[in-house]
Design a protein around this motif. Sequence first.
Motif, short mmCIF file in Angstrom:
data_model
loop_
_atom_site.label_atom_id
_atom_site.label_comp_id
_atom_site.label_asym_id
_atom_site.label_seq_id
_atom_site.Cartn_x
_atom_site.Cartn_y
_atom_site.Cartn_z
N HIS A 1 4.26 25.41 4.62
CA HIS A 1 3.42 24.50 3.83
C HIS A 1 3.20 23.19 4.58
O HIS A 1 2.07 22.67 4.64
N ILE A 2 4.29 22.66 5.16
CA ILE A 2 4.17 21.42 5.90
C ILE A 2 3.30 21.61 7.14
O ILE A 2 2.45 20.77 7.47
N TYR B 1 8.77 28.95 3.59
CA TYR B 1 7.61 28.52 2.79
C TYR B 1 7.37 27.03 2.95
O TYR B 1 6.23 26.58 3.13
N VAL B 2 8.48 26.26 2.86
CA VAL B 2 8.34 24.80 2.97
C VAL B 2 7.81 24.42 4.35
O VAL B 2 6.89 23.59 4.47
N VAL C 1 -5.16 22.86 5.82
CA VAL C 1 -5.70 23.00 4.47
C VAL C 1 -6.60 21.82 4.13
O VAL C 1 -7.68 22.00 3.55
N THR D 1 0.93 23.88 7.66
CA THR D 1 -0.47 24.21 7.39
C THR D 1 -1.19 23.18 6.53
O THR D 1 -2.41 23.30 6.32
N ALA D 2 -0.45 22.19 6.01
CA ALA D 2 -1.08 21.18 5.15
C ALA D 2 -2.27 20.50 5.84
O ALA D 2 -3.33 20.33 5.22
#
Length: 363
Positions: free
Chosen positions: A267-268, A263-264, A274, A270-271
């Motif tokens: 998240h990093i 997840y981390v 996003v 796809t940031a």
Amino acid sequence: MVYARYRDMKIISSLPFIQDPTTPAEESQALLDELQATWNLYTWIGIAGQDGLVKSATDGVLTICNGVRGSCSVAARPWWIACQTAPFYLGDVHGALLLQSALNLTEPLRLLDVAVPLLLPNGTRSGVLGSHLNATVTRAIEKTVLEEYVSESPAELFMVGSTGLVQAPVGSLENDTTCKNDTSSSMFLAQTTRSGSVEERWPNGIRYVTGFAKCYGTDGISLNWTILVRTPVSEAYAAANHMLFVMGMADLGIGIIVIIGSYVIAHIATAPLVSIALAADAIRKRSIMPRIPVIRGLDEIAVLSSSLNSLVSSLIEKEINLKGMNQNLMDKVELLQKLEAGLRASEETFRQLSQNLEEVFWM
């Protein structure tokens, strides 16, 4: 231990004065007494002649019956009978038929027989050297096996004789547990397989994991016994189940860590996308000044953000130019409209003036 006793018998039987049937009983008894003193589980050691009568024995036991020396016969005992043709005899545990009364014992005595024939130099049999071992010798064997091979689980060991009866522990109530007729039982498998294990239900109703091994002895000297070691299924699999539980918990922990890590990382990773998507949505809504963030780097996302930023900047510049051109056009239209209104006003004034002049002229 049993093999050591066989070796004792073999060594003593090779002595010429023991082989000689004319040797005085007192002389041979002295040696037998000395041998018995070397090991406390020798219950009786004796020499029987070819007629089956006991000639000499430790402490003189069974040398006198009904007050007559040399009248006690062991000709009906299996060890004496076997040694008439066989090179040795190792028997199963049995009750003391003769020694029980001869020794005036109140507790039942259980014995294990070890015997060898006495042979003269010409090969003629002159008698039998026999010994009775206290059956508690099996406890020492049991202790050795359990301490050496079964160190943790609460295992029970059974020694099963050639007849299928339990030889140890002495006095065991499990004499019907061997299930020799059941082809899946440990006892039956031990007859055809050197060693192994099987999960089975014993007559007490409890399921056990039973390990079995056939005793093959040393140098061909064997009791032909089968060793069974049983452990309740719940205990036998306890360590494995605990290990599975620990491995399961470890897998669960690793799974949680992998999920959180994934997840981390996601998240990093796809940031930037996003942020670009949020900027694009803001452009669509016209909620803020259109601007695509530029991501630093050399990867595809950085190239995409730079291209989108350039594209949006170019579109914004064109939009501003179009707005300027549109404003100029609107200003020109407004000016023309004003000029048109002025011309129409002038035309109306001129028309009215012409009418007035006409009227004056005709007056």
